[in-house]
Design a protein around this motif. Structure first.
Motif, PDB file in Angstrom:
ATOM      1  N   PHE B 464       0.843  -1.202   0.000  1.00 53.49           N
ATOM      2  CA  PHE B 464       0.000   0.000   0.000  1.00 53.49           C
ATOM      3  C   PHE B 464       0.877   1.251   0.000  1.00 53.49           C
ATOM      4  O   PHE B 464       1.897   1.315   0.695  1.00 53.49           O
ATOM      5  CB  PHE B 464      -0.926  -0.048   1.220  1.00 53.49           C
ATOM      6  CG  PHE B 464      -1.863   1.112   1.329  1.00 53.49           C
ATOM      7  CD1 PHE B 464      -2.618   1.531   0.235  1.00 53.49           C
ATOM      8  CD2 PHE B 464      -2.018   1.793   2.531  1.00 53.49           C
ATOM      9  CE1 PHE B 464      -3.500   2.604   0.340  1.00 53.49           C
ATOM     10  CE2 PHE B 464      -2.893   2.865   2.647  1.00 53.49           C
ATOM     11  CZ  PHE B 464      -3.636   3.266   1.550  1.00 53.49           C
ATOM     12  N   CYS B 465       0.390   2.265  -0.746  1.00 57.48           N
ATOM     13  CA  CYS B 465       1.161   3.498  -0.899  1.00 57.48           C
ATOM     14  C   CYS B 465       1.015   4.461   0.272  1.00 57.48           C
ATOM     15  O   CYS B 465       1.713   5.458   0.359  1.00 57.48           O
ATOM     16  CB  CYS B 465       0.742   4.192  -2.190  1.00 57.48           C
ATOM     17  SG  CYS B 465      -0.975   4.770  -2.146  1.00 57.48           S
ATOM     18  N   CYS B 470      -6.088   7.108  -1.879  1.00 60.37           N
ATOM     19  CA  CYS B 470      -6.041   5.725  -2.325  1.00 60.37           C
ATOM     20  C   CYS B 470      -6.810   4.833  -1.345  1.00 60.37           C
ATOM     21  O   CYS B 470      -7.517   3.901  -1.736  1.00 60.37           O
ATOM     22  CB  CYS B 470      -4.583   5.291  -2.454  1.00 60.37           C
ATOM     23  SG  CYS B 470      -4.368   3.733  -3.343  1.00 60.37           S
ATOM     24  N   CYS B 518       1.746  -0.052  -5.254  1.00 56.98           N
ATOM     25  CA  CYS B 518       0.527  -0.145  -4.450  1.00 56.98           C
ATOM     26  C   CYS B 518      -0.474  -1.071  -5.134  1.00 56.98           C
ATOM     27  O   CYS B 518      -0.603  -1.078  -6.350  1.00 56.98           O
ATOM     28  CB  CYS B 518      -0.059   1.249  -4.284  1.00 56.98           C
ATOM     29  SG  CYS B 518      -1.649   1.290  -3.460  1.00 56.98           S
ATOM     30  N   CYS B 523      -3.467   2.633  -9.209  1.00 62.68           N
ATOM     31  CA  CYS B 523      -2.513   3.400  -8.411  1.00 62.68           C
ATOM     32  C   CYS B 523      -1.109   3.044  -8.900  1.00 62.68           C
ATOM     33  O   CYS B 523      -0.775   1.869  -9.052  1.00 62.68           O
ATOM     34  CB  CYS B 523      -2.644   3.101  -6.919  1.00 62.68           C
ATOM     35  SG  CYS B 523      -1.436   4.011  -5.929  1.00 62.68           S
ATOM     36  N   ARG B 525       1.670   4.556  -7.458  1.00 62.80           N
ATOM     37  CA  ARG B 525       2.669   4.907  -6.445  1.00 62.80           C
ATOM     38  C   ARG B 525       3.370   3.662  -5.917  1.00 62.80           C
ATOM     39  O   ARG B 525       2.819   2.565  -5.903  1.00 62.80           O
ATOM     40  CB  ARG B 525       2.003   5.658  -5.288  1.00 62.80           C
ATOM     41  CG  ARG B 525       1.753   7.130  -5.565  1.00 62.80           C
ATOM     42  CD  ARG B 525       1.031   7.789  -4.399  1.00 62.80           C
ATOM     43  NE  ARG B 525      -0.335   7.289  -4.293  1.00 62.80           N
ATOM     44  CZ  ARG B 525      -1.399   7.950  -4.790  1.00 62.80           C
ATOM     45  NH1 ARG B 525      -1.254   9.109  -5.396  1.00 62.80           N
ATOM     46  NH2 ARG B 525      -2.606   7.438  -4.655  1.00 62.80           N
TER      47      ARG B 525
HETATM   48 ZN   LIG Z   1      -2.128   3.511  -3.697  1.00 64.76          ZN
END
Ligand SMILES: [Zn+2]
Ligand SMILES: [Zn+2]
Lengths: 537, 537
Positions: B464-465, B470, B518, B523, B525
């Motif tokens: 996860f970013c 998000c 992520c 997403c 990132r």
């Molecule tokens: Zn993310």
């Protein structure tokens, strides 16, 4: 007398640099005898038992008082659990319907009930009260839970706080809008079972006062005039504050009879009715409720405290022994200093091992004298001082908080001699309080002596007819008489009338079979009981 | 499946003759798997943990649950006191001004605050709130009490109840308008000291779940999105309910940073600033607050309970062992009967002496089978049966509540073998819960697997970013995806979105040095941490 004289060695105004009015100075600058009300508040604030709060009539109970409460709670819990009482937790809110169900009962509280009427910015459909006491909260549940005589006795207790929004001037512990207590609520098969429990629990309350708080109380029964509204009869332990000559209700154990059980239908199939005709007949349970509150802490402070601050009985003191290293200065050698600090640590450790709540104060930034004052204000029962002079003789110096007496104890026997000394302090404190109370508990047999005895700070045992009207008259007449006498209206000599405190279980002599007449002027009724009357909180 | 099949031998409808809907039958007639919500409420009611109450969202905590709470309380009190935390009691009321002082903080509660606006029939000049939490109640006092770095750390705790007037449907223990908790509030000299304590206390919460409630939890840190409003960061232990596949926040330990101390001016003269230039510079304390609530009891019931009722871990069971005499009938001789009852009493006594909470059920009016059910519903961990057959062999028969397994123990070794068996039950219960949790804790590395995994009642560890937007997207997308899938909207397969539960302290592998992206669809990132997501209470 200048009240400042009371605490000559206290470093007053030392750190007055911040907001709170009472928190800055550590000494007490009001004398107990001449300025009781200020003295009481200062002792509580500077002894760090309470702090003020920005909702009037509510107080912060700091660890200094709360830990005493916990010590009492632990003992009381063990005692009631032995007896089969089980703790539980009922909601703090009660609906208007439930609260109004028992009218005599609610009449005693209704003006003081705090009502929640909105959540966020939304008005509640039905307002709810914050519990003023839990009878009407708990009894609908008892009605569901009790179905058979086999469910009896049912004994419940809870520890919580209750709210009574009084507008009389508040007094920490004695009269606050929120206060902490335990409330026991029990249901029994027979009146005899209920009666037995009422007295048994009252015995526990007597023990709390006598054995923990070192305070004598008079156990007895309230008159009809003074009993718990809605109940059958109320028993009480009455305590006494010598400085003001006022009595105070210490704790109460009520037999509620069948009044609430009829209202809330707390009933069961009567085994005796079954036996006779074979059909089930419903019978109502006999109920009790009993409570003591954080008021006990206020009584303890008022009786034992002195011009130097709190004086705590060892049994309830969060810190029982404070150890202070002495005789260390800039000239002291490193070795001498270490020897003292090592001894301090090992004494602290030995006492903790012996189950004593001991603490040492080894802070560099304060002098021994400052520390002595600091711990005196907090009421620590025993101070030990350890310096080179003590260590050379293998002793520690002792200083008792209760009577300021000094002594020495052998270092090698510290683990047994300190507990013994604490026991002595505990019993000396009780005996002093008992002596005072005995001197101020007057048997009065002539009406003319009654008000003068009250004005002389006594409580009075009088022959009494038990008539409610007569009780009102006594109150009114003792008030008037005091005013006529020109007494000042202050806390130590209040002009308030005397009310009946209790009919002591221990009666000085039989009255039923004699021709003694009620004490009150012009009352011609036969005296039924010796009754304790006094001005009271 | 007919839910009534779940408890075939239960004497249902036996005493349905009075008011309360749930109190009359002793068995459970809803299956845990297919009717979880009814099952939960029945288990609590018929296991006598709670009762309903006529203020919506409030429940009666009966001795059956309150005594568990007290066992946890006793242990936790001892642990925090070892650490220098002191208990105290602050008022339950707070003024509007104080409550509004910290805006981020109050925003989290304001819609749920219960307001007292009148006493008796009189409108209060200024309304007061019933505490939703005590930060704003306590911190003005801390401001007065803390003057020097020598006053730090200051560590306080209180046990009380708080009120949040929610309108979402209430659930006993999990979401109630009044709930019981402890709240610790501490002030420290440095952030490092505060950080250390945050994790130390979280360790105690882990122990409550693991060692007392036999439940595994995941300790970790909340994302910015989910942290306590107004604080610096929040740590949490997250628990898991297998039947619904939903996670639940178990307890939280917050570092508040200096946000509140700036608002409430909780400051001291900074010793380091003093050392450099000789003038006093004021510094703000670092604060923590930490709490666990009666919610722990709900989690315990939801995980361990079964179709026969409560299943209590021995460490917290108010009654650990129930002893039932068996094989007594009208034909049994007086001698045989007395032999059995004597043995029952002596086993009970021996176990009590060994520190076991044991009880015997010698009631004549119920059969052994009825008693078995009765104590099973209440979750008593171990049943001992004693009859002539057992006594002839000098044994007692055993029946475990957790896995229904039967056995025998030697009468002569009862005082040591019962404690050992209880320990085994405790660890077996934990290990079973842990096995289940491990199977349902999925590492998910492809977005397409995420919602199906949730629908399969898993919680998911994902790369996860840490971006808040998000996080919102993941919640929204997992909700939509479930709806698209046509899942029924019931408790066991909720269509609710998954939220982040925590960033576990134990990360499955390093992410910072890899190029992992992520998980969330679209997403781009870089993943910062493995984060635990799940549907939750
Ligand atoms: Zn993310
Ligand atoms: Zn009379």
């Amino acid at each position: 007398m200048d009240p400042h004289d009371a605490t000559p060695s206290t470093p007053q105004n030392k750190s007055k640099r911040k907001k709170a009015p009472g928190a800055a100075t550590i000494g007490i600058d009001a004398a107990k005898k001449t300025n009781f009300s200020s003295w009481y508040q200062q002792v509580l604030l500077r002894g760090e038992m309470i702090d003020y709060y920005d909702v009037s009539g509510c107080y912060v109970l700091r660890p200094g008082s709360w830990e005493i409460w916990e010590i009492l709670q632990e003992w009381f819990n063990a005692e009631i659990k032995k007896r089969g009482v089980r703790n539980c937790s009922f909601p703090m809110f009660v609906t208007e319907d439930a609260l109004n169900k028992e009218q005599d009962h609610i009449d005693g509280f209704s003006a003081e009930v705090a009502w929640v009427t909105q959540s966020g910015s939304t008005k509640l459909e039905k307002k709810v009260a914050v519990r003023p006491t839990s009878e009407t909260i708990m009894y609908p549940a008892l009605s569901n839970w009790i179905r058979s005589y086999r469910d009896l006795p049912l004994r419940l207790n809870q520890w919580n706080s209750v709210v009574r929004w009084e507008f009389k001037s508040p007094q920490p512990f004695l009269r606050s809008r929120e206060f902490n207590w335990q409330e026991g609520h029990t249901a029994h098969l027979t009146k005899a079972d209920a009666d037995t429990e009422v007295r048994d629990i009252l015995g526990l309350y007597t023990q709390i006062y006598r054995d923990f708080l070192a305070l004598p109380v008079v156990p007895g029964q309230k008159t009809e005039r003074e009993k718990f509204a809605g109940g059958l009869y109320t028993t009480t332990v009455e305590a006494y504050i010598p400085t003001t000559g006022r009595a105070i209700q210490g704790a109460t154990s009520h037999c509620l009879g069948q009044n609430f059980s009829r209202m809330f239908d707390i009933s069961f199939e009567d085994p005796s009715a079954l036996a006779e005709d074979g059909t089930a007949r419903r019978a109502y349970v006999w109920q009790n409720s009993w409570a003591y509150s954080s008021r006990v802490l206020g009584v303890m402070v008022m009786v034992h405290g002195d011009n130097q601050g709190l004086v705590l009985p060892p049994k309830v003191a969060p810190t029982q022994v404070i150890i202070v290293p002495v005789g260390i200065s800039a000239q002291t050698s490193v070795e001498a200093r270490e020897r003292i600090l090592d001894a301090t640590a090992s004494v602290e450790n030995a006492l903790e091992q012996a189950g004593i709540r001991a603490q040492s104060d080894t802070r560099d930034e304060h002098s021994p004298g400052w520390k002595f004052n600091h711990w005196e204000v907090k009421g620590v029962p025993l101070r030990l001082e350890i310096g080179s002079r003590e260590l050379d003789k293998d002793v520690v110096s002792t200083s008792r908080r209760d009577d300021s007496s000094k002594g020495q104890l052998s270092l090698s026997k510290i683990s047994t001699e300190v507990p013994t000394l604490l026991d002595t302090i505990q019993s000396d404190m009780y005996n002093r309080a008992l002596d005072t109370f005995r001197r101020k508990l007057k048997i009065v047999t002539s009406w003319n002596e009654f008000t003068p005895a009250l004005n002389d700070l006594n409580v009075c045992l009088i022959p009494f007819c038990l008539d409610e009207g007569c009780e009102d008259s006594i109150k009114a007449m003792s008030e008037r008489a005091a005013n006529v006498g020109g007494q000042e209206q202050d806390a130590t000599a209040p002009s308030m009338g005397a009310k009946s405190l209790c009919i002591p279980f221990a009666q000085p002599s039989e009255l039923e079979n004699t021709d003694t007449i009620c004490l009150r002027e012009e009352c011609t009724r036969k005296a039924q009981k010796w009754c304790l009357f006094g001005r009271s909180y």
